[in-house]
Design an enzyme around this catalytic site. Structure first.
Site, PDB file in Angstrom:
ATOM      1  N   PRO A  89      -7.978   9.998 165.906  1.00  0.00           N
ATOM      2  CA  PRO A  89      -8.245  10.421 164.529  1.00  0.00           C
ATOM      3  C   PRO A  89      -6.990  10.942 163.831  1.00  0.00           C
ATOM      4  CG  PRO A  89      -9.846  11.372 166.048  1.00  0.00           C
ATOM      5  CD  PRO A  89      -8.761  10.779 166.888  1.00  0.00           C
ATOM      6  N   GLU A 116     -11.309  15.448 174.955  1.00  0.00           N
ATOM      7  CA  GLU A 116     -10.739  15.905 173.686  1.00  0.00           C
ATOM      8  C   GLU A 116      -9.443  15.186 173.370  1.00  0.00           C
ATOM      9  OE1 GLU A 116     -13.934  17.193 173.267  1.00  0.00           O
ATOM     10  OE2 GLU A 116     -12.583  17.484 171.571  1.00  0.00           O
ATOM     11  N   ARG A 154      -8.016 -12.646 165.556  1.00  0.00           N
ATOM     12  CA  ARG A 154      -8.340 -13.679 164.581  1.00  0.00           C
ATOM     13  C   ARG A 154      -7.126 -14.136 163.783  1.00  0.00           C
ATOM     14  NH1 ARG A 154      -9.465 -12.212 159.646  1.00  0.00           N
ATOM     15  NH2 ARG A 154     -11.105 -13.760 159.437  1.00  0.00           N
ATOM     16  N   ASP A 169      -8.808 -14.667 153.585  1.00  0.00           N
ATOM     17  CA  ASP A 169      -9.571 -13.441 153.841  1.00  0.00           C
ATOM     18  C   ASP A 169      -9.455 -12.470 152.677  1.00  0.00           C
ATOM     19  OD1 ASP A 169     -10.678 -13.798 156.260  1.00  0.00           O
ATOM     20  OD2 ASP A 169      -9.239 -12.602 157.386  1.00  0.00           O
TER      21      ASP A 169
HETATM   22  C1  LIG Z   1     -15.118  14.505 170.685  1.00  0.00           C
HETATM   23  N1  LIG Z   1     -13.742  13.989 170.792  1.00  0.00           N
HETATM   24  C2  LIG Z   1     -13.723  12.682 171.435  1.00  0.00           C
HETATM   25  C3  LIG Z   1     -12.304  12.216 171.633  1.00  0.00           C
HETATM   26  N2  LIG Z   1     -11.559  12.247 170.395  1.00  0.00           N
HETATM   27  C4  LIG Z   1     -10.261  11.694 170.500  1.00  0.00           C
HETATM   28  C5  LIG Z   1      -9.135  12.502 170.373  1.00  0.00           C
HETATM   29  C6  LIG Z   1      -7.863  11.945 170.518  1.00  0.00           C
HETATM   30  C7  LIG Z   1      -7.726  10.598 170.779  1.00  0.00           C
HETATM   31  C8  LIG Z   1      -8.840   9.776 170.898  1.00  0.00           C
HETATM   32  C9  LIG Z   1     -10.121  10.313 170.775  1.00  0.00           C
HETATM   33  C10 LIG Z   1     -11.309   9.402 170.913  1.00  0.00           C
HETATM   34  N3  LIG Z   1     -12.047   9.365 169.673  1.00  0.00           N
HETATM   35  C11 LIG Z   1     -11.592   8.686 168.577  1.00  0.00           C
HETATM   36  C12 LIG Z   1     -10.542   7.778 168.652  1.00  0.00           C
HETATM   37  C13 LIG Z   1     -10.146   7.131 167.477  1.00  0.00           C
HETATM   38  C14 LIG Z   1     -10.789   7.406 166.293  1.00  0.00           C
HETATM   39  C15 LIG Z   1     -10.369   6.711 165.029  1.00  0.00           C
HETATM   40  N4  LIG Z   1     -10.820   7.216 163.865  1.00  0.00           N
HETATM   41  O1  LIG Z   1      -9.627   5.717 165.076  1.00  0.00           O
HETATM   42  C16 LIG Z   1     -11.816   8.315 166.278  1.00  0.00           C
HETATM   43  N5  LIG Z   1     -12.216   8.935 167.402  1.00  0.00           N
HETATM   44  C17 LIG Z   1     -11.650  13.467 169.632  1.00  0.00           C
HETATM   45  C18 LIG Z   1     -13.084  13.927 169.489  1.00  0.00           C
END
Ligand SMILES: CN1CCN(c2ccccc2CNc2ccc(C(N)=O)cn2)CC1
Length: 246
Positions: A89, A116, A154, A169
């Site tokens: 994220p 996490e 793709r 596309d």
């Molecule tokens: C409860 N935790 C689960 C693990 N997470 C986390 C934290 C760090 C890395 C990967 C993750 C894996 N989650 C992802 C991965 C990608 C996206 C995206 N937007 O590309 C959203 N989420 C943080 C929250």
């Protein structure tokens, strides 16, 4: 293109890429997927891959050492050095321009976090870039990795049947797609626009461009904010807006 997926559930991503365009790209040798599980490189009979986070608070963190060993092994598996991408994220938002750049690389390694996330020292030492597929939280990086695999697969030359359909596309020129119709011409839900059945390919191309411009202006003005439209496109959009206003 070779893609290595580092995940506690590597089979998940391989299944996502097992059919459709991605499955065909693999059959055609355009895409080579390899799954790697950090647990195979974890120590002890519990094969520990995670542990409590320093500083307290909920959740576990993926440990450096199993991931380091796993990445070392995948690097050794092929002389081509991979671009290491961490799906998170906190990453840079993925868009079609970025997809095109990734699709042009010879090799990608996609690191999927669980718990996490990954110990920051591994990220700093081994990750070339962090990518986010959108501003929302998933339980793991695997679905984000599957999105990247599909989007780049793709674009591999020969992956799509009718040549050039990737270039047609939506987002290929930064616009949303025009609407699409098929049989029947007449239906209780409406009638197929006349121009699409006219056989006049110039008029059809004009209509499609105008629809793409209009829909982009209406639904995603942010995509137009950063660009200057050609005189022709501006004229098409102005006409579309006038017709909308009617
Ligand atoms: C409860 N935790 C689960 C693990 N997470 C986390 C934290 C760090 C890395 C990967 C993750 C894996 N989650 C992802 C991965 C990608 C996206 C995206 N937007 O590309 C959203 N989420 C943080 C929250």
């Amino acid at each position: 293109m070779r893609i290595d997926i580092v995940s506690l559930f590597p089979e998940f991503v391989e299944q996502c890429a097992g059919f459709g365009v991605t499955g065909r790209a693999r059959e055609r040798g355009l895409l080579d997927l390899h799954g790697w599980n950090p647990r195979d490189w974890a120590e002890g009979n519990y094969r520990k891959v995670d542990d409590r986070t320093f500083g307290g608070g909920p959740g576990m963190v993926m440990l450096v050492e199993p991931l380091r060993r796993c990445l070392a092994a995948l690097r050794q598996a092929d002389p081509l050095p991979p671009r290491v991408v961490y799906l998170s994220p906190q990453g840079r938002p993925l868009d079609q321009a970025r997809v095109r750049e990734l699709a042009a690389l010879p090799r990608l390694a996609l690191l999927c976090g669980r718990y996490e996330g990954v110990d920051e020292r591994l990220v700093q030492a081994e990750v070339d870039e962090e990518i986010s597929i959108g501003d929302y939280v998933l339980s793991g990086g695997e679905l984000a990795a599957a999105v990247v695999v599909d989007a780049v697969a793709r674009l591999q030359e020969g992956a799509l049947n009718d040549a050039g359909s990737a270039s047609q596309d939506s987002f290929e020129d930064g616009l949303l797609d025009c609407p699409h119709y098929s049989h029947p011409v007449e239906h209780a839900y409406g009638t197929v626009p006349e121009v699409l059945r006219s056989g006049n390919h110039a008029a059809i191309a004009r209509w499609r461009r105008q629809q793409a411009l209009g829909r982009t202006w209406q639904r995603r003005p942010d995509l137009l904010a950063g660009r200057v439209l050609s005189k022709a496109d501006q004229a098409l959009l102005d006409e579309w807006r006038r017709e909308q206003g009617r």
